[in-house]
Design a protein around this motif. Structure first.
Motif, PDB file in Angstrom:
ATOM      1  N   GLU A   1       0.125   5.093  -8.708  1.00  9.94           N
ATOM      2  CA  GLU A   1      -0.902   4.579  -9.613  1.00  9.94           C
ATOM      3  C   GLU A   1      -0.313   4.153 -10.946  1.00  9.94           C
TER       4      GLU A   1
ATOM      5  N   LEU B   1       0.016   0.414  -7.998  1.00 13.02           N
ATOM      6  CA  LEU B   1      -0.015   0.180  -6.559  1.00 13.02           C
ATOM      7  C   LEU B   1      -1.286   0.754  -5.933  1.00 13.02           C
ATOM      8  N   CYS B   2      -1.706   0.132  -4.856  1.00 13.34           N
ATOM      9  CA  CYS B   2      -2.878   0.598  -4.107  1.00 13.34           C
ATOM     10  C   CYS B   2      -2.525   1.861  -3.333  1.00 13.34           C
ATOM     11  N   VAL B   3      -3.343   2.900  -3.465  1.00 11.86           N
ATOM     12  CA  VAL B   3      -3.080   4.177  -2.798  1.00 11.86           C
ATOM     13  C   VAL B   3      -4.201   4.479  -1.807  1.00 11.86           C
ATOM     14  N   ARG B   4      -3.803   4.858  -0.624  1.00 14.85           N
ATOM     15  CA  ARG B   4      -4.749   5.306   0.399  1.00 14.85           C
ATOM     16  C   ARG B   4      -4.400   6.750   0.748  1.00 14.85           C
TER      17      ARG B   4
ATOM     18  N   ALA C   1       0.853  -1.197   0.000  1.00 16.04           N
ATOM     19  CA  ALA C   1       0.000   0.000   0.000  1.00 16.04           C
ATOM     20  C   ALA C   1       0.881   1.236   0.000  1.00 16.04           C
TER      21      ALA C   1
ATOM     22  N   TYR D   1       0.562   5.302   1.070  1.00 15.65           N
ATOM     23  CA  TYR D   1      -0.212   6.349   1.730  1.00 15.65           C
ATOM     24  C   TYR D   1       0.303   7.706   1.244  1.00 15.65           C
TER      25      TYR D   1
ATOM     26  N   GLN E   1       1.073   9.900  -5.261  1.00 16.93           N
ATOM     27  CA  GLN E   1      -0.103   9.151  -5.718  1.00 16.93           C
ATOM     28  C   GLN E   1      -0.026   8.899  -7.221  1.00 16.93           C
TER      29      GLN E   1
END
Length: 313
Positions: free
Chosen positions: A53, A57-60, A28, A30, A49
């Motif tokens: 992306e 990759l997963c972005v929070r 993840a 952040y 971010q």
């Protein structure tokens, strides 16, 4: 290793790319939430971010982590070996610091304990330091107080600017964190406490920090311009209140101050300072772009005798 990456601005992007290229599993990323930008104020994702992306990759991007136990649990559920933090912008509560198996590591752009805080790149140049660098530290609750795993220096010269130092330290931090994680997966290098001597703090900058005080020496004004360009930017004013942004300048050691501080003394935009003289080489007037001094003077002559700054400068 199984990683969480936490960062927001351009400074953080090389580290994200380096960790990805080194083959680590980034479960993840952040980053600060998208912010309004441009004339239309459309929401724009942070540089981190955008980079994450592009890598799939997963972005929070939580707005806050304070008093958010659901966010803490979501972070813990990632089961990360370590979290890498580089200019993220939010304080990590203790439950998040404790969640990764090997804790959280911070890439800090100074030689700790010098220049803890928000503006280490600019503060090193402002102070006239002869070196800066990057420290990889184990994060704890205090402000940049954690023990150090690796610390490497780079020289500062009279030509160093915030932009060039930013890029140098960004690349150095990326290289250092990859080397740190190349140790055996079971453990990291042994961290060492920061020295008690030599602690200084780099404050959060505001626009008014960029106001030129012509009572200062030419060398101090030169450092301020190099340290605060492009952000928050340095500026002065004309007698009618017009704001002039200063993009670059050159102290003139061969020309002693021959007028009151803030007075232009020739046709080349040389300005008397509290000690010495400085020549402005890049300027910007309202509604125009930054330009070289010669081009600026063709559009707005500033003859010798013109006073820059307010009466309080």
């Amino acid at each position: 290793m199984r990683l969480v990456f936490m960062g927001t601005p351009d400074f953080s992007v090389p580290a994200l790319h380096a960790l990805h290229e080194a083959g680590h599993e980034i479960v993840a990323v952040y980053s600060q939430p998208p912010r309004p930008a441009g004339r239309g104020k459309a929401l724009r994702p942070s540089p981190v971010q955008q980079a994450a992306e592009a890598l799939g990759l997963c972005v929070r991007h939580p707005v806050s982590l304070r008093n958010k136990p659901e966010e803490w649990q979501a972070f813990a559920d990632l089961n990360a070996d370590v979290a890498i933090v580089a200019a993220y912008g939010l304080i990590l509560p203790q439950p998040m610091l404790d969640a990764p198996r090997l804790g959280c590591l911070n890439i800090h752009a100074s030689l700790l304990p010098r220049w803890r805080g928000a503006s280490p790149v600019q503060s090193a140049i402002l102070a006239g330091d002869t070196q800066s660098g990057v420290t990889i530290m184990q994060m704890e609750a205090g402000l940049d107080t954690g023990p150090m795993l690796l610390r490497e220096a780079v020289p500062l010269t009279p030509q160093t600017t915030a932009s060039t130092l930013h890029d140098t330290l960004s690349a150095l931090g990326a290289s250092m964190v990859v080397r740190i994680l190349a140790h055996t997966p079971a453990r990291l290098p042994t961290p060492h406490p920061q020295p008690e001597d030599g602690v200084t703090y780099a404050p959060r900058l505001t626009r008014d920090d960029g106001r030129i005080d012509w009572q200062q020496s030419a060398d101090a004004i030169d450092r301020r311009i190099r340290a605060l360009t492009p952000w928050p930017g340095t500026f002065t004013t004309l007698a009618d209140g017009t704001v002039l942004k200063i993009g670059a300048a050159q102290p003139d050691p061969d020309m002693p101050a021959s007028a009151d501080p803030g007075t232009i003394v020739d046709d080349r935009l040389s300005v008397a300072c509290g000690d010495g003289t400085i020549r402005l080489t890049r300027l910007q007037r309202p509604g125009k772009g930054m330009m070289e001094a010669e081009a600026f003077l063709r559009g707005q002559p500033l003859p010798a005798g013109t006073h820059l700054g307010t009466p309080h400068d």
